[in-house]
Each structure stands twice: as structure tokens, then as C-alpha cells.
Design an enzyme around this catalytic site. Structure first.
Site, PDB file in Angstrom:
ATOM      1  CE  LYS A 143     -34.698 -67.555 -15.931  1.00 38.07           C
ATOM      2  NZ  LYS A 143     -34.418 -66.123 -15.752  1.00 38.07           N
ATOM      3  CD1 TRP A 176     -45.659 -69.951 -10.159  1.00 36.29           C
ATOM      4  CD2 TRP A 176     -47.462 -69.903 -11.472  1.00 36.29           C
ATOM      5  NE1 TRP A 176     -46.073 -68.643 -10.258  1.00 36.29           N
ATOM      6  CE2 TRP A 176     -47.177 -68.587 -11.058  1.00 36.29           C
ATOM      7  CE3 TRP A 176     -48.566 -70.116 -12.297  1.00 36.29           C
ATOM      8  CZ2 TRP A 176     -47.942 -67.491 -11.455  1.00 36.29           C
ATOM      9  CZ3 TRP A 176     -49.330 -69.025 -12.688  1.00 36.29           C
ATOM     10  CH2 TRP A 176     -49.010 -67.724 -12.269  1.00 36.29           C
ATOM     11  CE  LYS A 187     -34.550 -58.518 -12.687  1.00 37.11           C
ATOM     12  NZ  LYS A 187     -34.821 -58.530 -14.090  1.00 37.11           N
ATOM     13  NE  ARG A 237     -42.196 -76.257 -17.208  1.00 40.33           N
ATOM     14  CZ  ARG A 237     -42.190 -75.842 -18.464  1.00 40.33           C
ATOM     15  NH1 ARG A 237     -41.041 -75.614 -19.059  1.00 40.33           N
ATOM     16  NH2 ARG A 237     -43.297 -75.669 -19.128  1.00 40.33           N
ATOM     17  CG  HIS A 296     -46.947 -35.129 -16.750  1.00 40.80           C
ATOM     18  ND1 HIS A 296     -47.588 -33.992 -17.160  1.00 40.80           N
ATOM     19  CD2 HIS A 296     -45.771 -35.152 -17.426  1.00 40.80           C
ATOM     20  CE1 HIS A 296     -46.853 -33.359 -18.060  1.00 40.80           C
ATOM     21  NE2 HIS A 296     -45.732 -34.049 -18.230  1.00 40.80           N
ATOM     22  CD  GLU A 312     -34.747 -55.682 -16.137  1.00 38.23           C
ATOM     23  OE1 GLU A 312     -35.938 -55.678 -16.503  1.00 38.23           O
ATOM     24  OE2 GLU A 312     -34.166 -56.710 -15.746  1.00 38.23           O
ATOM     25  CB  CYS A 342     -46.809 -77.020 -13.578  1.00 40.27           C
ATOM     26  SG  CYS A 342     -48.050 -76.167 -12.616  1.00 40.27           S
ATOM     27  CG  ASN A 396     -47.128 -77.229 -17.840  1.00 46.63           C
ATOM     28  OD1 ASN A 396     -47.433 -76.178 -17.280  1.00 46.63           O
ATOM     29  ND2 ASN A 396     -46.355 -77.282 -18.896  1.00 46.63           N
ATOM     30  N   GLY A 397     -50.434 -76.493 -17.259  1.00 51.23           N
ATOM     31  CA  GLY A 397     -51.286 -75.702 -18.150  1.00 51.23           C
ATOM     32  C   GLY A 397     -52.629 -75.437 -17.504  1.00 51.23           C
ATOM     33  CD  GLU A 424     -37.945 -60.339 -11.180  1.00 48.77           C
ATOM     34  OE1 GLU A 424     -38.716 -61.235 -11.515  1.00 48.77           O
ATOM     35  OE2 GLU A 424     -37.065 -59.884 -11.948  1.00 48.77           O
TER      36      GLU A 424
END
Ligand code: M6R
Length: 605
Positions: free
Chosen positions: A600, A73, A482, A27, A501, A478, A2, A99-100, A485
Site C-alpha cells: 500500500k 516487501w 486498476k 506495507r 500512432h 487509472e 516493510c 525497513n528500507g 494491479e
């Protein structure tokens, strides 16, 4: 998560607040809202991005010189207008952006209900504003005393900005862990979740201390105090308004621009070379030839860079390195000693779990080195030494150039750690090899049309597996991250050796496997894995060293990588995977820079 922004000054607040929100949108972007106090409070909120709020304000009469704004968010409560900020208290006297997370919001909310408070939504933030309302209206406390009480009673990491309808010349702010910055210009005050959003407006700023309360009354000196009400010294810093790399500069998306910028970023890091090596770290090495272990702490993509760091540091320095997800580290009983070097890796330097994990390690006496991209971040400020990534501002939610910058800085760090009497491998070779990386990445980028074709051909698949060994194992992780997401396609990264396995059970003719086979050491083993996939009818998209005809003949598709020593291969192999994910996401019509459910900077646990 946020973003919060506040304004008190001599100009119309609305456009300044909306502009501040645009800078803070990284955010979170589930919903956005603004409140202006001008005699009474007017609030406007909307689901969706800041632009939706901008559109909604058009034609509205929204005048006033004091206001607060928020981009959300979602943590507590679904994405809805009722749960969007700003939140007004039941009496209508207070309005707040937050925020939080308030951890004991449920108990506090139940208590407030017994006093007649009614909630419109499900957020902890609405409980927070009503708790302030209760303390002031029911208990007769002043706002300042109420804020002190809030900090004693409400648990969690949070920051908020508050307006009081009865004190129209004041704005209040509280910081408990989550970041909050105050910026100043002639007759104007700004409150923001970061300094970047202030850079256009404020000349000087200070970062609110953790566990502090700020009261701003018009042009008077700001009153900053701790949670007991004891005044704190304010330390102003000058604000520069250049934010390199912050605009789109003609590119369609930030992620794409940031991929393309990688050669230039790497050249810049190489130029700064040893200047980027903090003197505090040199002192640590001088005084601690006995240090015998490195612990790397990070999340997400930064964790993958940490894994590359482990492979490097162990190979070149023969020192044991463990890499841990920051949250797992902090919530068990980790063994840390003052002779450990702890490296926190983070683009933002504000990731809540990484920040908390390095605090924990510092508390146990370890030396903390941070690798982060934001000089003013919590991690940079709280560490014993910081290596700035020098990746420039990264806006796209999917980390790209910060990842390559992290790896380059880890390579330089490996070469700078001044000891080990028995290096089997020469770090000079690494530094020498780095010089060719920018032009090799340019070569890979020049082959983008082939990646676009591949993306079009494979974008309808629902699942992907990414396999790699050695230095390419972190790149398999990675590559999968990518893709998932930004395209929302399910993808998993695995060490290729682990395929048999379990994951091999997934393989059939509809299952593409990205096999990263461009390093020398593991090539033979990767060929065996590719054969195993082909034997089961799977589709293989192989990343190969240029001219590897043997793999070309067995794989369904190939992506060629210029030759380079194995320790540097991740810097190259990740680039086509970034572009592949980008073009798949584009062909599926996804919001590449702001994918759903993400932000982000992950500032909640
Ligand atoms: O700012 P940080 O590097 O600490 O962020 C860590 C992760 O949240 C981040 O890397 C995330 O996984 C990215 N969205 C990946 O592209």
C-alpha cells in the site's frame, strides 16, 4: 516498505507483536516473522501473509516481554524464510528488523566476509545486523556507539529495531529517513512504522527525528539522540484510538467497501469545504500574486489525480501546470523557483519518491502544498501547507476512495485560488456541480449487476486498452492501472488521439477497448476512434452519457454515466472502472486487497 513493530513491557509480547503486524501488513506481505528475547532469542518466520505467521505460532512456547516483528516487501533477495526478518547476527547476540534499503550493503557484506561472517540469505538487512555485531564484538564498541557508526557508514533510507541478548531490558531503534514511531503506555513501550498500529495500545507517542537513535531501558525515560550522540528533545503527542474506516464492516474486501464509501466521503469533503483550506496557503496567495506556475508531483494513482488537477487548474485559472512522476522529477535537473507553487499528492504521505521530490523543490525555495490522507505522514509534516484528503483510512492496496477524494480536493482548491482576472469559466459552477456527485455515484453503483456481467464475460481476455480524451484521459490511465494491479491482466491507458500512432496495430477481434466517451467536448472525436476500432474488428466497451443512442448503436457494450459537466466527469467515469476491475479480479480468484508484489505504501525508491 516493510512494517516493523517492537514491544518492551510487562505483558506477553507475542500477541501484541502479531497484532501490530496485522496493522502494518499494508506495507508488504511477502513474508513475516517475530523474535522474542527471554534469556535467549527465539525466532519464527514464514513466507506469506501475517496470518501464516499467526498459524505457525499456534502451539509454540513463545513467552517473553521483549520482542520485535516484521512484515516484508522484498527488496534485496527473493521471498524465502532465510530472507525473512527478524535477522540474527552470526554470533547470535543481535537480532533486528529493518525497513528500507542499505545501499552499500554489497561492499559492507564483502568486508564482513573477510572477517569471517557468513550470510544465510541475500538481504541488506542481514549485512546490517552483522555489521553491528562486528562493531561491538570485533571492535569493542558499545551498542550505542556502534549505532552512531552505522549511521555514518551505511548509506540509504532505513529504519530498524534491534535487540541485544546481553541487554535483555533494552530495545534500540534507528531512524534514517524511513519512518519510525515510539508509543508509550503504563510500563510499556512500542516501536512501529506508523502511528495507526500503535493506536490500540499506546496513550502517547513521538515520531523519531530523522537521523536519530533511540535507546529504551525498561521504565527509564527514553534516550533519543542524533547521530553524533547529542540528546534530542522528545515531543510527545496524545494518541487517539479511533481509526475511522479501518474495519471491513461486513464487506468481503476493503477495496469494495472503499468503492462503496465514495459518495459518503465526497459529501464529507464538501461539508468541510473551505475549512479544509490551510491558512498557510491563504498567506502564500496573499503574498505571492506573482506566482506563475504550478508543479504537481506524485506517483501511481495520485499522479493520475494530478493530471486531472492540471486540466482543471489550467482551464479555470489559466495558469501553467506541469505534472511529473516524482521520481523522474527528482533525478533530473528540474527547474524550480521560489515563485513556483509545488503540489505533492499522496494518499499515504510516505511515498519515498514523492517525499524526496517535495524536499528537493522546497530546497529550491518553492512553496510546498501537500494533498495527503494521513495527518501524521512525512509529507504532511514537511510541507508548508497541507490539505487533508479526508478519505478515511484506505486499506485496499488499489487506491479508490483516495483518488476521488484527491480530485474533489483539487476541484475545491481550484475554486479557492483567489485570483486571475479573466476567468472564462466560473469556478462557482464547479462547486455547484459537485453537490450532485454523491447521488450520481450511487446511481452508478446501483448498476453494479451489469458490471458483474461484463466482468464475467471479459475476464478471460489477456489484454485491454483504455482510451479517453481531455478530462477522461487520466481516467483511461487509472482504469488500466486498476485492472492490471488487481487482476494481473495486461492493460494500457492511452489518449484516444494517440491510438493511431501505434496502439491501433494491436486491435483485432480479441482485443477489448474501453472507450471513455462520456464527456461532451470530446464526444465526436471519441466516436471517430470507436469507429476506427470497429473497422478493425475490435471489441468496444464504451462509457457513455446516459441515453447516448449513437454510441450505443456502434459499441459492443455500454456503461452509462449520469450527465455532468466535463470537469466533473472523472469523478463519475472512474467508478464503473473500479468496479469492473474489482469484479474481473474476483472472477479470476485474485487477492483483491493484497495483490501480488505490491504494497500500500511505497516507502522505498
Ligand atoms: O500513497 P500514494 O498516493 O503516494 O501512493 C502512490 C502509489 O503508490 C499508489 O497510488 C499506487 O499506484 C496504487 N496501488 C494504485 O492503486
Amino acid at each position: 516498505m516493510c512494517g516493523i513493530f517492537g514491544y518492551l513491557g510487562n505483558k506477553e509480547a507475542l500477541n501484541i507483536l502479531l497484532d501490530g503486524l496485522r496493522s502494518l501488513e499494508y506495507r508488504g506481505y511477502d513474508s513475516a516473522g517475530v523474535a522474542i528475547l527471554n534469556g535467549s532469542v527465539t525466532v519464527l518466520k514464514t513466507i506469506g501473509h501475517v496470518q501464516c505467521l499467526v498459524d505457525k505460532t499456534k502451539g509454540e512456547q513463545f513467552h517473553g516481554h521483549l520482542g520485535i516483528a516484521h512484515t516484508r516487501w522484498a527488496t534485496h533477495g527473493k521471498v524465502s524464510e532465510d530472507n525473512a526478518h527478524p535477522h540474527c547476527s552470526s554470533s547470535g547476540r543481535f537480532v533486528l528488523v529493518h525497513n528500507g534499503i542499505v545501499e552499500n550493503y554489497a561492499e559492507t557484506g564483502s568486508f564482513l566476509r573477510t572477517k569471517g561472517y557468513v550470510f544465510k540469505g541475500e538481504t541488506d538487512s542481514e549485512v546490517l545486523v552483522n555489521y553491528i555485531d562486528y562493531l561491538v564484538i570485533f571492535q569493542g564498541l558499545t551498542v550505542k556507539t556502534a549505532l552512531k557508526k552505522v549511521m555514518k557508514v551505511l548509506l540509504g533510507a532505513y529504519a530498524f529495531v534491534l535487540m541485544d541478548e546481553q541487554e535483555p531490558g533494552k530495545i534500540f531503534a534507528v531512524r534514517q529517513m524511513s519512518p519510525l514511531v515510539a508509543g508509550f503506555s503504563e510500563g510499556e513501550v512500542f516501536l512501529s512504522s506508523d502511528t495507526h498500529a500503535l493506536s490500540k495500545y499506546a496513550k502517547r507517542y513521538f515520531i523519531m527525528d530523522n537521523k536519530s537513535i533511540l535507546v529504551i531501558s525498561g521504565n527509564a525515560e527514553p534516550l533519543l539522540m542524533n547521530s553524533d550522540g547529542v540528546p534530542l528533545q522528545v515531543e510527545y503527542k496524545e494518541l487517539s484510538n479511533d481509526s475511522p474506516g479501518a474495519g471491513l464492516e461486513g464487506y468481503a474486501h476493503y477495496m469494495y467497501k472503499e468503492i462503496i464509501e465514495q459518495p459518503e466521503i465526497i459529501s464529507g469533503i464538501l461539508k468541510s469545504g473551505k475549512d479544509n483550506f490551510p491558512k498557510e496557503l491563504s498567506s502564500f496567495f496573499r503574498g505571492s500574486s506573482h506566482f506563475n506556475r504550478i508543479i504537481i508531483l506524485a506517483c501511481g494513482t495520485s499522479y493520475h489525480a494530478g493530471l486531472v488537477g492540471k486540466y482543471l487548474l489550467e482551464k479555470y485559472l489559466r495558469i501553467p501546470v506541469s505534472v511529473e512522476y516524482a521520481a523522474e522529477f527528482r533525478y533530473r535537473c528540474p527547474v524550480v523557483s521560489p515563485s513556483d507553487l509545488v503540489i505533492g499528492i499522496s494518499q499515504s504521505g510516505e511515498t519515498a519518491d514523492t517525499l524526496a521530490a517535495i524536499r528537493l523543490a522546497k530546497g529550491k525555495g518553492a512553496f510546498i502544498l501537500s494533498l495527503c490522507n494521513v495527518a501524521e505522514s512525512g509529507m504532511a509534516r514537511e510541507s508548508d501547507a497541507t490539505i487533508l484528503l479526508r478519505a478515511g483510512t484506505e486499506i485496499g492496496v488499489a487506491s479508490t476512495k483516495s483518488f476521488t477524494a484527491q480530485m474533489v480536493n483539487l476541484i475545491q482548491l481550484t475554486a479557492c485560488i483567489p485570483f486571475r482576472d479573466f476567468p472564462e469559466f466560473k469556478t462557482e459552477e464547479l462547486i455547484d456541480g459537485l453537490k450532485s456527485i454523491p447521488s450520481k455515484i450511487k446511481t452508478i453503483i446501483s448498476r453494479e449487476p451489469h458490471l458483474i456481467e461484463l466482468a464475467k464475460k471479459y475476464s478471460h481476455h489477456k489484454h485491454f486498452l483504455f482510451l479517453g480524451r481531455g478530462f477522461n484521459y487520466p481516467i483511461a490511465l487509472e482504469g488500466a492501472l486498476k485492472l492490471k494491479e488487481i487482476s494481473y491482466i495486461h492493460a494500457e491507458g492511452y489518449p484516444a488521439s494517440e491510438m493511431k500512432h501505434g496502439p491501433i496495430a494491436l486491435i483485432d477481434e480479441n482485443f477489448p477497448v474501453v472507450a471513455i466517451a462520456c464527456d461532451a467536448e470530446n464526444r465526436r472525436k471519441m466516436i471517430s476512434n470507436i469507429m476506427e476500432i470497429k473497422a478493425r474488428g475490435g471489441i468496444v466497451i464504451a462509457l457513455i452519457r446516459e441515453g447516448d443512442t449513437e454510441i450505443t448503436n456502434i459499441a459492443d457494450e455500454i456503461i452509462e454515466i449520469p450527465p455532468v459537466q466535463d470537469a466533473l466527469v472523472p469523478l463519475l467515469s472512474v467508478v464503473p472502472l473500479q468496479l469492473f476491475a474489482y469484479h474481473i479480479a474476483l472472477s479470476l480468484g485474485r487477492d483483491v486487497d493484497q495483490p501480488r508484489n505490491l504494497a500500500k505504501s511505497v516507502t522505498v525508491e
